[in-house]
Design a protein around this motif. Structure first.
Motif, PDB file in Angstrom:
ATOM      1  N   LEU A  70       0.850  -1.255   0.033  1.00 17.40           N
ATOM      2  CA  LEU A  70      -0.111  -0.039  -0.005  1.00 17.40           C
ATOM      3  C   LEU A  70       0.821   1.313   0.178  1.00 17.40           C
ATOM      4  CD1 LEU A  70      -2.932   0.993   0.191  1.00 17.40           C
ATOM      5  CD2 LEU A  70      -2.798   1.211   2.629  1.00 17.40           C
ATOM      6  N   ALA A 126      -4.398  -6.605  -2.702  1.00 12.50           N
ATOM      7  CA  ALA A 126      -5.371  -5.540  -2.271  1.00 12.50           C
ATOM      8  C   ALA A 126      -4.609  -4.040  -2.204  1.00 12.50           C
ATOM      9  CB  ALA A 126      -6.048  -5.707  -0.792  1.00 12.50           C
ATOM     10  N   ARG A 129      -3.485  -3.015  -5.449  1.00 12.12           N
ATOM     11  CA  ARG A 129      -4.730  -2.507  -6.302  1.00 12.12           C
ATOM     12  C   ARG A 129      -5.347  -1.213  -5.671  1.00 12.12           C
ATOM     13  NH1 ARG A 129      -7.405  -6.557  -5.417  1.00 12.12           N
ATOM     14  NH2 ARG A 129      -9.568  -5.838  -3.976  1.00 12.12           N
ATOM     15  N   LEU A 130      -5.321  -1.127  -4.485  1.00 16.03           N
ATOM     16  CA  LEU A 130      -5.763   0.348  -4.149  1.00 16.03           C
ATOM     17  C   LEU A 130      -4.616   1.477  -4.284  1.00 16.03           C
ATOM     18  CD1 LEU A 130      -7.170  -0.620  -0.509  1.00 16.03           C
ATOM     19  CD2 LEU A 130      -8.507   0.411  -2.442  1.00 16.03           C
ATOM     20  N   SER A 131      -3.534   1.215  -4.405  1.00 20.55           N
ATOM     21  CA  SER A 131      -2.489   2.207  -4.693  1.00 20.55           C
ATOM     22  C   SER A 131      -2.502   2.464  -6.128  1.00 20.55           C
ATOM     23  CB  SER A 131      -0.995   1.633  -4.287  1.00 20.55           C
ATOM     24  OG  SER A 131      -0.966   1.182  -3.052  1.00 20.55           O
ATOM     25  N   CYS A 133      -5.023   2.177  -8.225  1.00 22.30           N
ATOM     26  CA  CYS A 133      -6.446   3.175  -8.462  1.00 22.30           C
ATOM     27  C   CYS A 133      -6.189   4.401  -7.955  1.00 22.30           C
ATOM     28  CB  CYS A 133      -7.612   2.671  -7.804  1.00 22.30           C
ATOM     29  SG  CYS A 133      -8.198   1.055  -8.400  1.00 22.30           S
ATOM     30  N   GLU A 155     -13.450   2.577  -8.440  1.00 19.29           N
ATOM     31  CA  GLU A 155     -13.083   1.358  -7.911  1.00 19.29           C
ATOM     32  C   GLU A 155     -12.552   1.471  -6.335  1.00 19.29           C
ATOM     33  OE1 GLU A 155     -12.733  -1.946  -9.519  1.00 19.29           O
ATOM     34  OE2 GLU A 155     -14.139  -0.861 -10.587  1.00 19.29           O
ATOM     35  N   ILE A 156     -12.370   2.387  -6.139  1.00 22.39           N
ATOM     36  CA  ILE A 156     -12.086   2.839  -4.670  1.00 22.39           C
ATOM     37  C   ILE A 156     -13.270   2.977  -3.879  1.00 22.39           C
ATOM     38  CG2 ILE A 156     -11.148   4.686  -3.227  1.00 22.39           C
ATOM     39  CD1 ILE A 156      -9.108   5.388  -5.276  1.00 22.39           C
ATOM     40  N   PHE A 159     -14.620  -0.560  -3.226  1.00 20.01           N
ATOM     41  CA  PHE A 159     -13.938  -1.379  -2.491  1.00 20.01           C
ATOM     42  C   PHE A 159     -14.136  -0.820  -0.832  1.00 20.01           C
ATOM     43  CE2 PHE A 159     -10.322  -2.363   0.446  1.00 20.01           C
ATOM     44  CZ  PHE A 159      -9.751  -3.623  -0.206  1.00 20.01           C
ATOM     45  N   GLY A 174      -8.840   0.691   2.534  1.00 24.07           N
ATOM     46  CA  GLY A 174      -9.788   1.388   1.996  1.00 24.07           C
ATOM     47  C   GLY A 174     -10.077   2.518   2.472  1.00 24.07           C
ATOM     48  N   VAL A 177      -7.391   5.202   1.554  1.00 20.46           N
ATOM     49  CA  VAL A 177      -7.402   5.770  -0.078  1.00 20.46           C
ATOM     50  C   VAL A 177      -8.671   6.386  -0.237  1.00 20.46           C
ATOM     51  CG1 VAL A 177      -7.217   4.643  -2.352  1.00 20.46           C
ATOM     52  CG2 VAL A 177      -6.077   3.822  -0.880  1.00 20.46           C
ATOM     53  N   SER A 181      -8.479  10.302  -1.709  1.00 20.01           N
ATOM     54  CA  SER A 181      -9.100  10.476  -3.111  1.00 20.01           C
ATOM     55  C   SER A 181     -10.107  11.734  -2.908  1.00 20.01           C
ATOM     56  CB  SER A 181      -9.723   9.233  -3.750  1.00 20.01           C
ATOM     57  OG  SER A 181     -10.754   8.811  -3.108  1.00 20.01           O
TER      58      SER A 181
END
Length: 396
Positions: A70, A126, A129-131, A133, A155-156, A159, A174, A177, A181
């Motif tokens: 992450l 995970a 993927r979060l990073s 996004c 997508e964030i 999640f 989650g 992030v 955002s």
């Protein structure tokens, strides 16, 4: 206090060198200190519990978060000038790839950042993927690829919405992030976002520092400037300065807060602290992102001494802010001005904060007639006849 080396500690705990080093980087060994490239670990330190384990389990549970994936560069301490070296020192794999995408982004290279992040948008890891996004969403703003940015933001949110079914570390990731955002785009926080105090302790130290920047930024937007400064100063006093990327952003929020309070001296101190961390590695993205909120400090302090760097920051500002408005304006219903130059935007921001023409001129190091000319252009472009009307077009 007696200390052990990473190798000695690894042998004592029955772990790999890499795992012990990662525990040190994540701040999971109290009292561990870094000297140059080596870590010194208290001899009586206890072996940290594996964050991938859930209470009652003895083996990693599928899909649980490995914090190493992450935003790893954000969560890495390094000496100014050693950012790229820190990335290259990472073992090949998702963590290093995400760190490379971060490096591209924070050095103002959105094309490369988006390309590097895109490979992990559907990763089973995970954290990666979060990073991906988060990086992909923000990198696509200056590229004017708004559809791609919205895809990553969605997508964030998906999640986060499914967070109740996930382990605590995944919910924390989650939430971190999603908050980042939303706040950086000046959007309302998601309804499903847990309170900061619920997920903050589950983050490693570097990400915790950036989460505090996000919280301070949120308080700034709520006009709670003194409280925002308190968070920044506390975070920096507790070691956030070891993590240059979060520290840069924390210092920039302090500049914004102090300028709102019309305290230019501490604002300048924080700006120069951020600059000392950023310039050796060309980490200029944050300055461009925050330009309009820094109250003319870049024009006053950076432009006279580092004119070429200033030009790069302004280029970042123009590219980022245009994409930023494509998300922010329609989603909030606010009409943040899109036809002002960066200098005009700065002057307009100071005007709505009740600075006089003479004060603005002195602060920005230009003549009173120059500021009057900027004000005339601002009124003509926006059709604003009063401070109140002008405020409707600004981030005020």
């Amino acid at each position: 206090m007696e200390y052990r080396t990473v190798r000695e500690t690894a042998e004592k705990w029955g772990l790999s060198l890499r795992m012990v080093q990662q525990f040190c980087i994540d701040g999971r060994i109290p009292g561990a200190r870094k000297f140059g490239k080596s870590w010194a670990i208290p001899a009586d330190a206890e072996k940290p519990r594996d964050p991938r384990l859930v209470r009652g389990q003895t083996a990693p549970a599928a899909g649980l978060l490995d914090h190493a994936g992450l935003m790893p560069l954000m969560n890495t301490p390094f000496q100014p000038g050693q950012c790229l070296a820190a990335v290259e020192a990472m073992e090949e794999g998702p963590r290093r790839d995400i760190a490379q995408a971060e490096y591209y982004y924070f050095t103002g290279r959105p094309e490369q950042a988006a390309r590097a992040a895109s490979a992990y948008l559907t990763s089973p890891d995970a954290g990666a993927r979060l990073s991906a996004c988060l990086i992909y969403a923000y990198a696509n703003l200056p590229l004017q690829q708004i559809r791609h940015a919205r895809f990553a933001l969605d997508e964030i949110q998906k999640f986060l919405a499914a967070g109740g079914e996930k382990a605590p570390q995944l919910r924390a990731a989650g939430a971190f992030v999603a908050a980042t955002s939303a706040v950086l785009l000046h959007l309302p926080l998601p309804r499903s976002l847990p309170a900061t105090r619920e997920f903050l302790p589950l983050l490693p130290i570097g990400l915790r520092a950036f989460a505090l920047y996000v919280q301070a930024h949120y308080l700034y937007l709520k006009h709670n400037y003194a409280q925002s400064i308190g968070i920044v100063e506390a975070a920096l006093s507790m070691g956030a300065e070891q993590y240059p990327i979060p520290a840069i952003y924390l210092h920039l929020i302090a500049v914004m807060d102090y300028m709102r309070l019309r305290r230019t001296e501490p604002a300048q101190e924080h700006l120069l602290s951020a600059w000392a961390l950023a310039r050796p590695d060309d980490l200029l993205e944050g300055f461009g992102e925050h330009h309009g909120l820094l109250g003319g400090m870049l024009e006053s302090v950076i432009k006279p001494r580092w004119p070429e760097d200033f030009k790069r920051i302004i280029d970042i500002t123009y590219r980022f802010s245009e994409g930023w408005r494509y998300i922010h304006n329609p989603d909030t219903g606010q009409a943040v001005a899109d036809n002002l130059t960066t200098t005009e935007f700065t002057v307009a921001m100071l005007v709505v904060q009740d600075w006089t023409t003479e004060e603005i001129a002195a602060h920005m190091g230009v003549s009173i007639s120059t500021i009057r000319r900027h004000q005339a252009h601002i009124r003509k472009k926006l059709g604003a006849k009063s401070r109140q009307e002008l405020a409707g077009y600004m981030l005020a």
